[in-house]
Design a protein around this motif. Structure first.
Motif, PDB file in Angstrom:
ATOM      1  N   ARG A 137     102.421 -81.840 101.857  1.00 13.31           N
ATOM      2  CA  ARG A 137     102.955 -83.099 101.328  1.00 13.31           C
ATOM      3  C   ARG A 137     102.766 -84.239 102.331  1.00 13.31           C
ATOM      4  NH1 ARG A 137     107.023 -79.552  99.334  1.00 13.31           N
ATOM      5  NH2 ARG A 137     108.386 -80.000 101.115  1.00 13.31           N
ATOM      6  N   GLU A 138     102.933 -83.946 103.611  1.00 11.79           N
ATOM      7  CA  GLU A 138     102.771 -84.969 104.647  1.00 11.79           C
ATOM      8  C   GLU A 138     101.349 -85.538 104.644  1.00 11.79           C
ATOM      9  OE1 GLU A 138     104.214 -83.998 108.679  1.00 11.79           O
ATOM     10  OE2 GLU A 138     105.164 -82.256 107.734  1.00 11.79           O
ATOM     11  N   GLN A 198      99.097 -85.293 102.285  1.00  8.12           N
ATOM     12  CA  GLN A 198      98.774 -85.927 101.011  1.00  8.12           C
ATOM     13  C   GLN A 198      99.344 -87.335 100.947  1.00  8.12           C
ATOM     14  OE1 GLN A 198      96.823 -84.699  98.037  1.00  8.12           O
ATOM     15  NE2 GLN A 198      96.885 -86.917  98.241  1.00  8.12           N
ATOM     16  N   GLN A 199     100.546 -87.519 101.448  1.00 10.27           N
ATOM     17  CA  GLN A 199     101.139 -88.859 101.476  1.00 10.27           C
ATOM     18  C   GLN A 199     100.297 -89.799 102.332  1.00 10.27           C
ATOM     19  OE1 GLN A 199     105.157 -89.012 102.966  1.00 10.27           O
ATOM     20  NE2 GLN A 199     105.468 -91.113 102.302  1.00 10.27           N
ATOM     21  N   ALA A 200      99.786 -89.289 103.446  1.00  9.26           N
ATOM     22  CA  ALA A 200      98.950 -90.118 104.319  1.00  9.26           C
ATOM     23  C   ALA A 200      97.620 -90.451 103.659  1.00  9.26           C
ATOM     24  CB  ALA A 200      98.711 -89.397 105.641  1.00  9.26           C
ATOM     25  N   GLY A 244      96.936 -90.802 100.485  1.00 10.57           N
ATOM     26  CA  GLY A 244      97.042 -91.663  99.312  1.00 10.57           C
ATOM     27  C   GLY A 244      96.632 -90.946  98.040  1.00 10.57           C
ATOM     28  N   SER A 245      95.840 -91.596  97.206  1.00 12.13           N
ATOM     29  CA  SER A 245      95.525 -91.050  95.882  1.00 12.13           C
ATOM     30  C   SER A 245      94.426 -89.994  95.890  1.00 12.13           C
ATOM     31  CB  SER A 245      95.117 -92.188  94.942  1.00 12.13           C
ATOM     32  OG  SER A 245      93.958 -92.852  95.438  1.00 12.13           O
TER      33      SER A 245
END
Length: 211
Positions: free
Chosen positions: A178-179, A181-183, A185-186
């Motif tokens: 999750r970390e 993926q958040q960095a 973006g899409s």
């Protein structure tokens, strides 16, 4: 034209030189090197398989090189990746219709490549998109280390997102996924287990040759 070496690509992309040591914030483990952010250049194309006829290998790699030129230029907004085998080149593009024009432009610029078959396959993300996402992962790791180390981040071979290499423990951690993926973006992230040594291998993130 005789470009025997494979074309560099993203995303995407080969593995990157290791820079700036960073440790795991959560575990206090020794510092590890973090992969440098990728350039916007297309990722490396796999070399032709051993034992192929030299004239065929040269023609195929020349064609891949000619397509790479187009991917770094006018067609950068659709270009995803390349892979090669002894017989033909596979071109991944977000717009297969325009990709036909990309192939034609490559043949016009380098007429000696006109006899090589180019297979066009649709992909979701361009090399530019994937390179940007990898750079974002790298930048986030520099600002604040993730819960597990990032050894490398690069483009997937088929334009489906980016591949982040981490430790065995990190690859099993949903929180780490999750970390990153958040960095990113899409653009989707796939997490693989590896090591600093595997991240330093220039073939680690290269597109797989089609069979």
């Amino acid at each position: 034209m005789n470009r025997r070496a494979a074309v560099a690509l993203p995303l995407a992309a080969g593995a990157f030189a290791l820079l700036t040591a960073c440790g795991s914030a959560a575990t206090g483990t020794p510092a590890v090197a973090v992969a440098a952010p990728p350039s916007a250049a297309p990722p490396a194309v796999s070399a032709p398989s051993a034992g192929t006829t030299p004239s065929i290998a040269v023609a195929v790699t020349d064609t891949a090189s000619a397509l790479g030129e187009q991917g770094r230029g006018e067609f950068g907004d659709i270009y995803g990746s390349l892979s090669v085998d002894a017989r033909h080149v596979v071109l991944y593009a977000t717009d297969p219709v325009r990709a036909r024009g990309m192939v034609e432009a490559a043949h016009r610029a380098h007429p000696d490549t006109a006899g090589v078959d180019v297979e066009i396959r649709a992909c979701q993300y361009t090399a530019r998109d994937q390179s940007r996402a990898s750079a974002q992962v790298f930048a986030a790791q520099q600002r604040k280390p993730f819960s597990f180390p990032v050894f490398a981040s690069g483009s997937s071979p088929d334009g489906t997102g980016i591949v982040v290499t981490t430790s065995e423990e990190g690859a099993k951690s949903p929180a780490f996924a999750r970390e990153v993926q958040q960095a990113a973006g899409s653009v989707p992230v796939r997490v693989n287990a590896g090591s600093r040594a595997s991240a330093a291998d220039p073939t680690a993130l290269a597109p797989v040759a089609s069979g």
